[in-house]
Design a protein around this motif. Structure first.
Motif, PDB file in Angstrom:
ATOM      1  N   VAL A  15       5.106  37.328  67.231  1.00  0.00           N
ATOM      2  CA  VAL A  15       3.704  37.086  66.899  1.00  0.00           C
ATOM      3  C   VAL A  15       3.507  35.683  66.333  1.00  0.00           C
ATOM      4  O   VAL A  15       2.591  34.960  66.725  1.00  0.00           O
ATOM      5  N   TRP A  16       4.348  35.272  65.409  1.00  0.00           N
ATOM      6  CA  TRP A  16       4.269  33.948  64.790  1.00  0.00           C
ATOM      7  C   TRP A  16       5.464  33.134  65.287  1.00  0.00           C
ATOM      8  O   TRP A  16       6.553  33.213  64.734  1.00  0.00           O
ATOM      9  N   ALA A  22      10.379  18.536  64.900  1.00  0.00           N
ATOM     10  CA  ALA A  22      11.361  17.642  65.510  1.00  0.00           C
ATOM     11  C   ALA A  22      11.655  17.997  66.967  1.00  0.00           C
ATOM     12  O   ALA A  22      12.051  17.130  67.751  1.00  0.00           O
ATOM     13  N   GLU A  23      11.449  19.260  67.341  1.00  0.00           N
ATOM     14  CA  GLU A  23      11.777  19.699  68.695  1.00  0.00           C
ATOM     15  C   GLU A  23      10.670  19.417  69.706  1.00  0.00           C
ATOM     16  O   GLU A  23      10.917  19.487  70.916  1.00  0.00           O
ATOM     17  N   TRP A  24       9.460  19.123  69.226  1.00  0.00           N
ATOM     18  CA  TRP A  24       8.370  18.922  70.201  1.00  0.00           C
ATOM     19  C   TRP A  24       7.479  17.746  69.839  1.00  0.00           C
ATOM     20  O   TRP A  24       6.386  17.607  70.366  1.00  0.00           O
ATOM     21  N   GLN A  25       7.960  16.852  69.005  1.00  0.00           N
ATOM     22  CA  GLN A  25       7.116  15.765  68.519  1.00  0.00           C
ATOM     23  C   GLN A  25       6.573  14.902  69.654  1.00  0.00           C
ATOM     24  O   GLN A  25       5.398  14.518  69.639  1.00  0.00           O
ATOM     25  N   ASP A  26       7.398  14.583  70.651  1.00  0.00           N
ATOM     26  CA  ASP A  26       6.917  13.752  71.756  1.00  0.00           C
ATOM     27  C   ASP A  26       5.827  14.478  72.550  1.00  0.00           C
ATOM     28  O   ASP A  26       4.812  13.882  72.929  1.00  0.00           O
ATOM     29  N   ASP A 149       6.492  19.418  77.272  1.00  0.00           N
ATOM     30  CA  ASP A 149       7.411  20.551  77.311  1.00  0.00           C
ATOM     31  C   ASP A 149       6.553  21.812  77.410  1.00  0.00           C
ATOM     32  O   ASP A 149       5.890  22.181  76.425  1.00  0.00           O
ATOM     33  N   PRO A 150       6.528  22.483  78.553  1.00  0.00           N
ATOM     34  CA  PRO A 150       5.645  23.643  78.717  1.00  0.00           C
ATOM     35  C   PRO A 150       5.898  24.748  77.694  1.00  0.00           C
ATOM     36  O   PRO A 150       4.945  25.365  77.211  1.00  0.00           O
ATOM     37  N   ASP A 151       7.160  25.004  77.365  1.00  0.00           N
ATOM     38  CA  ASP A 151       7.458  26.067  76.407  1.00  0.00           C
ATOM     39  C   ASP A 151       6.905  25.728  75.030  1.00  0.00           C
ATOM     40  O   ASP A 151       6.299  26.582  74.372  1.00  0.00           O
ATOM     41  N   ALA A 152       7.082  24.494  74.597  1.00  0.00           N
ATOM     42  CA  ALA A 152       6.560  24.088  73.290  1.00  0.00           C
ATOM     43  C   ALA A 152       5.037  24.146  73.261  1.00  0.00           C
ATOM     44  O   ALA A 152       4.433  24.594  72.282  1.00  0.00           O
ATOM     45  N   ALA A 153       4.397  23.695  74.339  1.00  0.00           N
ATOM     46  CA  ALA A 153       2.933  23.738  74.406  1.00  0.00           C
ATOM     47  C   ALA A 153       2.428  25.171  74.343  1.00  0.00           C
ATOM     48  O   ALA A 153       1.428  25.471  73.667  1.00  0.00           O
ATOM     49  N   HIS A 154       3.124  26.074  75.022  1.00  0.00           N
ATOM     50  CA  HIS A 154       2.713  27.483  74.996  1.00  0.00           C
ATOM     51  C   HIS A 154       2.900  28.087  73.613  1.00  0.00           C
ATOM     52  O   HIS A 154       2.037  28.831  73.127  1.00  0.00           O
ATOM     53  N   ARG A 155       4.013  27.765  72.959  1.00  0.00           N
ATOM     54  CA  ARG A 155       4.230  28.267  71.598  1.00  0.00           C
ATOM     55  C   ARG A 155       3.189  27.704  70.632  1.00  0.00           C
ATOM     56  O   ARG A 155       2.755  28.395  69.702  1.00  0.00           O
ATOM     57  N   PHE A 156       2.783  26.458  70.845  1.00  0.00           N
ATOM     58  CA  PHE A 156       1.739  25.869  70.008  1.00  0.00           C
ATOM     59  C   PHE A 156       0.444  26.663  70.140  1.00  0.00           C
ATOM     60  O   PHE A 156      -0.220  26.957  69.138  1.00  0.00           O
ATOM     61  N   ARG A 158       0.167  29.818  70.978  1.00  0.00           N
ATOM     62  CA  ARG A 158       0.378  31.113  70.329  1.00  0.00           C
ATOM     63  C   ARG A 158       0.258  30.980  68.806  1.00  0.00           C
ATOM     64  O   ARG A 158      -0.331  31.837  68.142  1.00  0.00           O
ATOM     65  N   LEU A 159       0.793  29.904  68.262  1.00  0.00           N
ATOM     66  CA  LEU A 159       0.679  29.633  66.829  1.00  0.00           C
ATOM     67  C   LEU A 159      -0.794  29.458  66.442  1.00  0.00           C
ATOM     68  O   LEU A 159      -1.260  30.044  65.449  1.00  0.00           O
ATOM     69  N   LEU A 160      -1.514  28.651  67.220  1.00  0.00           N
ATOM     70  CA  LEU A 160      -2.925  28.419  66.918  1.00  0.00           C
ATOM     71  C   LEU A 160      -3.724  29.713  66.977  1.00  0.00           C
ATOM     72  O   LEU A 160      -4.615  29.939  66.147  1.00  0.00           O
ATOM     73  N   PHE A 161      -3.416  30.565  67.947  1.00  0.00           N
ATOM     74  CA  PHE A 161      -4.140  31.824  68.049  1.00  0.00           C
ATOM     75  C   PHE A 161      -3.937  32.675  66.803  1.00  0.00           C
ATOM     76  O   PHE A 161      -4.890  33.251  66.265  1.00  0.00           O
ATOM     77  N   GLN A 162      -2.706  32.791  66.322  1.00  0.00           N
ATOM     78  CA  GLN A 162      -2.448  33.608  65.132  1.00  0.00           C
ATOM     79  C   GLN A 162      -3.153  33.022  63.906  1.00  0.00           C
ATOM     80  O   GLN A 162      -3.754  33.744  63.109  1.00  0.00           O
ATOM     81  N   ALA A 163      -3.073  31.697  63.751  1.00  0.00           N
ATOM     82  CA  ALA A 163      -3.770  31.064  62.633  1.00  0.00           C
ATOM     83  C   ALA A 163      -5.274  31.263  62.755  1.00  0.00           C
ATOM     84  O   ALA A 163      -5.956  31.572  61.767  1.00  0.00           O
ATOM     85  N   HIS A 164      -5.808  31.114  63.970  1.00  0.00           N
ATOM     86  CA  HIS A 164      -7.239  31.309  64.214  1.00  0.00           C
ATOM     87  C   HIS A 164      -7.658  32.728  63.850  1.00  0.00           C
ATOM     88  O   HIS A 164      -8.719  32.946  63.240  1.00  0.00           O
TER      89      HIS A 164
END
Length: 309
Positions: A15-16, A22-26, A149-156, A158-164
């Motif tokens: 869920v979170w 450091a893993e997705w900064q670029d 990085d598609p995986d990092a963008a997707h996790r971002f 998911r993170l935003l949705f939970q915070a929202h």
């Protein structure tokens, strides 16, 4: 999962999501500049709203969207689809175009996006210099930011949705003037704000590559704001601040124990990983949002009885 169920015990990792900076900064920095391209399109076409609320993006079922943008007698919407990894541009006439989200320079993304709009009969002029960043490379010249990085963008997303989801619950407790839970592409953060109803002193400005009058409009009235920013160390931070900051704000007791006041930022901060790994992440974040709001509202003597549900 039923809509009413909420996160289930044992589902915290899914869920979170974990998302170390450091893993997705670029990728983050490239997506930040892409979001500025799209945000500036909305800002140029949408009718002005107080505090620049007409410029923001919103968390959607697939990523981040402009919502409906009026254009003459028509309308259009632009969405970062962070599941299928494409930018979707759709009009009220049913026309739809897709631009792949992949590793490419901002200059290419900007050219593709503007060409797509022109192909749909939408002509919008934007200031191509990014806002609220120290190094403001015009979009058409930016070949430095080119990672995705598609995986990092997707996790971002998911993170935003939970915070929202949790921030929306917090917003619902307030009956005074409050912002939507929305995404500011300038600072690249998800935010929600509550207002006392009283005017505020003129904001001093000083934000990089952003005229002071922009901040004066944004902070024209007394406000308590909170949100999530994917910067700093670790996995980013939840933050909260008050403008103007009342005396004693930094010393006010807040929850949970992992939260603290940052003197450099002049904000309370709570590491995202402290929420993600908490026994009850929703409760931890709600405690932070509520206690930091109380710090500003109590010390500034807001009329809480009239403003809170």
């Amino acid at each position: 999962m039923n809509v009413s169920d909420g996160p289930r015990p044992g589902d915290v990792d899914s869920v979170w999501p974990s998302l170390p900076v450091a893993e997705w900064q670029d990728t983050r920095d490239t997506l930040h500049m892409w979001s500025q391209v799209v945000g500036k399109i909305r800002m140029a076409a949408a009718p002005p709203t107080n505090h620049w609320w007409h410029t923001t993006l919103y968390v959607s079922t697939r990523g981040l969207t402009t919502s409906l943008i009026p254009y003459s007698s028509r309308g259009f919407e632009i969405e970062f689809d962070l599941s299928e990894h494409r930018l979707t541009v759709e009009t009220t006439e049913g026309e739809r175009r897709f631009i792949p989200l992949e590793s490419k320079p901002v200059a290419v993304f900007y050219a593709e996006t503007m060409a797509t709009l022109r192909d749909l009969g939408i002509n919008v002029d934007v200031l191509t210099r990014p806002q609220e960043v120290e190094k403001a490379i015009p979009f058409e010249e930016d070949y430095e930011h080119a990672s995705y990085d598609p995986d990092a963008a997707h996790r971002f997303w998911r993170l935003l949705f939970q915070a929202h989801r949790v921030m929306s619950q917090f917003r619902g407790r307030f009956v005074g003037k409050a912002s939507p839970v929305h995404f500011f592409w300038g600072a690249f953060d998800l935010a929600v704000s509550r207002f006392s109803g009283r005017p505020a002193p003129r904001h001093p400005g000083g934000v990089p590559n952003c005229p002071d009058w922009v901040q004066e409009e944004a902070y024209s009235h007394e406000v308590s704001s909170a949100g999530y920013w994917p910067g700093g160390g670790g996995e980013g931070v939840f933050y909260a601040y008050a403008y103007p900051e009342p005396e004693g704000f930094a010393q006010f007791p807040i929850r949970p124990p992992a939260a603290s006041y940052n003197n450099d930022l002049r904000e309370f901060i709570l590491p995202y990983e402290a929420v993600r790994t908490a026994e009850n992440p929703d409760e931890a974040l709600l405690d932070f949002l509520q206690s930091t709001y109380e710090a500003g509202a109590e010390l500034a003597r807001w009329d809480r009885a009239a403003l809170e549900a």
